[in-house]
Design an enzyme around this catalytic site. Structure first.
Site, mmCIF file in Angstrom:
data_model
loop_
_atom_site.group_PDB
_atom_site.id
_atom_site.type_symbol
_atom_site.label_atom_id
_atom_site.label_comp_id
_atom_site.label_asym_id
_atom_site.label_seq_id
_atom_site.Cartn_x
_atom_site.Cartn_y
_atom_site.Cartn_z
ATOM 1 N N LYS A 272 -4.735 -8.078 -6.802
ATOM 2 C CA LYS A 272 -4.285 -6.906 -7.549
ATOM 3 C C LYS A 272 -4.102 -7.331 -9.016
ATOM 4 O O LYS A 272 -3.445 -8.322 -9.291
ATOM 5 C CB LYS A 272 -2.981 -6.373 -6.937
ATOM 6 C CG LYS A 272 -2.658 -4.958 -7.337
ATOM 7 C CD LYS A 272 -1.699 -4.276 -6.381
ATOM 8 C CE LYS A 272 -1.313 -2.906 -6.925
ATOM 9 N NZ LYS A 272 -0.510 -2.123 -6.005
ATOM 10 N N GLU A 359 6.630 6.802 6.534
ATOM 11 C CA GLU A 359 7.738 7.737 6.358
ATOM 12 C C GLU A 359 8.325 8.192 7.690
ATOM 13 O O GLU A 359 9.541 8.384 7.817
ATOM 14 C CB GLU A 359 7.274 8.953 5.535
ATOM 15 C CG GLU A 359 7.014 8.661 4.056
ATOM 16 C CD GLU A 359 5.692 7.968 3.767
ATOM 17 O OE1 GLU A 359 4.855 7.854 4.693
ATOM 18 O OE2 GLU A 359 5.479 7.534 2.615
ATOM 19 N N ARG A 387 5.574 13.868 5.340
ATOM 20 C CA ARG A 387 5.052 13.050 6.448
ATOM 21 C C ARG A 387 6.078 12.882 7.575
ATOM 22 O O ARG A 387 5.717 12.649 8.711
ATOM 23 C CB ARG A 387 4.732 11.637 5.939
ATOM 24 C CG ARG A 387 3.392 11.423 5.361
ATOM 25 C CD ARG A 387 2.346 11.225 6.428
ATOM 26 N NE ARG A 387 1.023 11.354 5.881
ATOM 27 C CZ ARG A 387 0.301 10.364 5.399
ATOM 28 N NH1 ARG A 387 0.772 9.141 5.430
ATOM 29 N NH2 ARG A 387 -0.891 10.582 4.908
HETATM 30 C C1 LIG Z 1 2.241 8.622 2.391
HETATM 31 C C2 LIG Z 1 2.388 7.867 1.100
HETATM 32 N N1 LIG Z 1 3.516 7.161 0.871
HETATM 33 C C3 LIG Z 1 3.656 6.472 -0.271
HETATM 34 C C4 LIG Z 1 2.669 6.474 -1.203
HETATM 35 C C5 LIG Z 1 2.878 5.756 -2.522
HETATM 36 N N2 LIG Z 1 1.894 4.698 -2.703
HETATM 37 C C6 LIG Z 1 0.800 4.845 -3.416
HETATM 38 S S1 LIG Z 1 -0.130 3.493 -3.522
HETATM 39 C C7 LIG Z 1 0.958 2.642 -2.573
HETATM 40 C C8 LIG Z 1 0.688 1.207 -2.240
HETATM 41 C C9 LIG Z 1 -0.637 1.079 -1.575
HETATM 42 O O1 LIG Z 1 -0.883 -0.240 -1.268
HETATM 43 P P1 LIG Z 1 -2.334 -0.648 -0.870
HETATM 44 O O2 LIG Z 1 -2.904 0.361 0.041
HETATM 45 O O3 LIG Z 1 -2.305 -2.023 -0.398
HETATM 46 O O4 LIG Z 1 -3.128 -0.528 -2.235
HETATM 47 P P2 LIG Z 1 -3.067 -1.516 -3.510
HETATM 48 O O5 LIG Z 1 -2.297 -0.795 -4.542
HETATM 49 O O6 LIG Z 1 -2.456 -2.789 -3.106
HETATM 50 O O7 LIG Z 1 -4.490 -1.682 -3.881
HETATM 51 C C10 LIG Z 1 2.040 3.430 -2.212
HETATM 52 C C11 LIG Z 1 3.188 3.000 -1.421
HETATM 53 C C12 LIG Z 1 1.530 7.254 -0.947
HETATM 54 N N3 LIG Z 1 0.553 7.366 -1.836
HETATM 55 N N4 LIG Z 1 1.406 7.912 0.208
#
Ligand SMILES: Cc1ncc(C[n+]2csc(CCOP(=O)(O)OP(=O)(O)O)c2C)c(N)n1
Ligand SMILES: CC(=O)[C@@H](O)[C@H](O)COP(=O)(O)O
Ligand SMILES: [Mg+2]
Length: 628
Positions: A272, A359, A387
């Site tokens: 990242k 969630e 959710r």
């Molecule tokens: C249902 C839901 N909960 C929380 C989020 C907030 N959110 C957006 S990106 C993220 C982290 C995602 O991590 P990952 O899939 O590993 O992607 P990375 O940013 O590491 O590439 C979160 C918690 C969301 N988009 N959807």
């Protein structure tokens, strides 16, 4: 071909077809240019950043190897899909992303034929790709379906539900598991630990690997012999891990897998923030950014003495509450930073739970804690609570468990747009028996409402907006409010008719006060959506010629509807104007722009009320009422 000053390749690649005409040897150079473009553009305008630096090679390889848009790529969340947008005709408009009328924040079917599925909330991609793979099977079409999901996204239950199903029915599909060992904060979960151990054992050493490894190294050694055992059990053939920044390795893997039969999973390791030192060093800080210096990564200094954000007010309150009461527990579904829980997580690690992007689990976890006499505070964004709705009803409310929901991002959130606006919570909360629903008009009210929630023996929700409070003085020791009681903030000064009373909820109290001066209207800060202050509403109905309800929630079924229902129950004929979010999805822009667009800023509210006051139909019920 478009000349872009300072770039030699970027202007030559505006579509995947053009990309596929490029010799393989030029792809690494294109990756360098794409990364630089991302850094320069996002340094200027802000947006989701670090995750996009990690998906440059992945996006290139996917569009190079697959026949997009015929083959379906489904990006999970979509916050990491900027390189995909750049390669699919949207590079020139990248500088408009998340802005009013600009590119969509995430993938959106209306924006591009390459965006096969609308996203924003996580963990949906495998289900959607499975649907597409099943459709191809039914229709006898030869097209591939690929889900690209992060390790954070993989913590969501939906991802496993989808794999369990796709694995069972043997769909021809590929899951690209983009593992950078990060969610927004450090990723959590047993699968995450397993992955980090694997990376370590194989000596692949992504910089974030092992960050949160807590237990002993030997523990899962046996499992590492078959690293994909979990996925294999779910019916997927596991491949990898491969270095997600090595184009040759990625392309070789995609060539091998693209025509493979049955469910396939490719484990890809990425970094990242890749290629921008400050973001690699601190991917949390650079997950989503405002403007920054594209050379140093420095952000402009914050102006001192600003008003506190509601998120911060909540975080401070929770620490104070936990200091005083050892039963207080804090829960977040993967939004530690955004929900203001960083300090709490450091000071009370035993009472802090990051449930992952889960969630549903977070809400029921809170219910379980409450069953055992603890006082769970579940901090959750309004949009993400959607959710956990069944869990809220079935696990919390039916059992009348005292869980406090600290609901951040109520109302319009701005740049994240329709998938993220907290537009529905008042509607979906107020219809649940046992729930107490509060909306603060300033940060001190917020503290008092949180204290109220904690003092109750039933579930409660305090719902506040993204952004800052008003800068009011805050009580050190916030006293709980009287349940279901609002307050009058402004009385009418003259006796001008028609007399107007604005019944405002939460963040809309302030604009109500602004509009009220010109109208000489009464303003009530209703405080509670449930229980509604029936006495106050009926009194205002008696004393005024027009009631205006004002909320930053959908007008459909929201706080205004609660007022309407009460008036109808009491046979009150007073004319009512319900102001709130309209019954259509609102896109992205700044909160201010969007509120002005839908007439919910101070001048817009004033205009609508004045128009209503001029309308003839107001006279009739008035006349009837005065006869009566
Ligand atoms: C249902 C839901 N909960 C929380 C989020 C907030 N959110 C957006 S990106 C993220 C982290 C995602 O991590 P990952 O899939 O590993 O992607 P990375 O940013 O590491 O590439 C979160 C918690 C969301 N988009 N959807
Ligand atoms: C993609 C996503 O869901 C999060 O990154 C979200 O954009 C965070 O929003 P805030 O900036 O309001 O915390
Ligand atoms: Mg990740």
């Amino acid at each position: 071909m478009v000349e872009i000053p300072g770039y030699t390749l970027l202007g030559r690649v505006n579509t995947p077809a053009e990309l596929r005409r490029l010799p393989l040897s030029e792809l690494p150079h294109l990756a360098v240019e794409m990364r630089r473009y991302l850094i320069e553009t996002l340094g200027r305008i802000g947006g989701h950043f670090a995750a996009n630096l990690g998906t440059v090679e992945l996006s290139l390889a996917l569009h190079y190897a697959f026949d997009t848009p015929r083959d379906r790529l489904v990006w999970d969340v979509g916050h990491q899909a900027y390189p995909h947008k750049m390669l699919t005709g949207r590079r020139a408009r990248l500088e408009t992303i998340r802005r009013l009328n600009g590119l969509m924040p995430f993938c959106h079917r209306g924006e591009s034929e390459y965006d096969t599925f609308g996203v924003g909330h996580s963990s949906t991609s495998i289900s959607a790709a499975a649907g597409m793979a099943a459709a191809a099977r039914i229709k006898g079409e030869k097209r591939r379906a690929v889900a690209i999901i992060g390790d954070g996204g993989m913590t969501g239950g939906m991802a496993f539900e989808a794999m369990n199903h796709a694995g069972h029915i043997g769909l021809d599909m590929l899951v690209v598991y983009n593992d950078n060992d990060m969610s927004i904060s450090e990723n959590v979960g047993a699968l995450r630990n397993h992955s980090a151990r694997l990376v370590k054992k194989l000596g692949l050493g992504a910089p974030h690997g092992n960050r949160a490894l807590q237990d002993d190294e030997e523990h899962n050694e046996a499992h590492l012999e078959n690293p994909g055992a979990l996925f294999e059990t779910l019916g997927f053939s596991y491949h990898g891990p491969v270095d997600g920044h090595d184009l040759d390795a990625l392309l070789a893997a995609f060539e091998r897998l693209k025509d493979a039969k049955g469910p396939q999973l490719l484990h890809v390791l990425t970094v990242k923030g890749k290629g921008f030192d400050p973001a690699e060093a601190d991917p949390i800080k650079y997950h989503g950014v405002t403007q920054f210096d594209p050379v140093t990564g420095a952000f402009p200094a914050k102006k001192p003495g600003g008003k506190p954000a509601y998120t911060q007010v909540f975080g401070d309150w929770l620490c104070q509450a936990a200091d005083r009461d050892p039963k207080v527990v804090g829960i977040t579904p993967a939004m530690r930073e955004g929900s203001g829980l960083v300090e709490f997580s450091k000071r009370f690690p035993e009472r802090y739970f990051d449930a992952g992007i889960a969630e549903q689990h977070a809400v029921t976890l809170a219910a379980g804690l409450a069953c055992e006499g603890l006082k769970p505070v579940c901090a959750i964004y309004s949009t993400f609570l959607q959710r956990g709705y069944d869990q809220l009803i079935h696990d919390v409310a039916i059992q009348n468990l005292p869980v406090v929901f600290a609901i951040d991002r109520g109302g319009l959130v701005g740049a994240d747009g329709a998938t993220h606006h907290g537009a529905f919570d008042l509607s979906f909360l107020r219809c649940i028996p046992n729930m107490v629903v509060m909306a603060p008009s300033d940060e001190n009210e917020c503290r008092r409402m949180l204290a109220t929630g904690l003092s109750l023996s039933q579930p409660s929700a305090v719902r506040y907006p993204r952004g800052n409070g008003l800068g009011v003085e805050m009580d050190e020791d916030p006293r709980p409010l009287t349940l279901g009681k609002g307050r009058i903030l402004r009385e009418a000064i003259g006796r001008r008719r028609p007399r107007v009373a604005i019944l405002a909820f939460g963040a809309m109290v302030q604009p109500a006060l602004e509009a009220a001066d010109i109208l000489d209207a009464v303003v009530a800060d209703m405080r509670f959506v449930k229980p509604l202050d029936a006495e106050l509403v009926l009194q205002l109905a008696q004393e005024n010629d027009l009631l205006v309800t004002l909320e930053d929630n959908s007008r459909v079924g929201g706080a205004g509807s609660a007022v309407n229902e009460l008036l109808a129950q009491h046979h009150q004929l007073v004319p009512v104007l319900n102001l709130g979010l309209p019954d259509h999805f609102i896109e992205h822009g700044t909160r201010e722009e969007l509120m002005a667009q839908i007439g919910l800023d101070g001048p817009g509210i004033l205009r609508t009320i004045q128009k209503r006051l001029r309308s003839k139909d107001l006279d009739e019920p008035l006349a009837k009422r005065s006869q009566g």
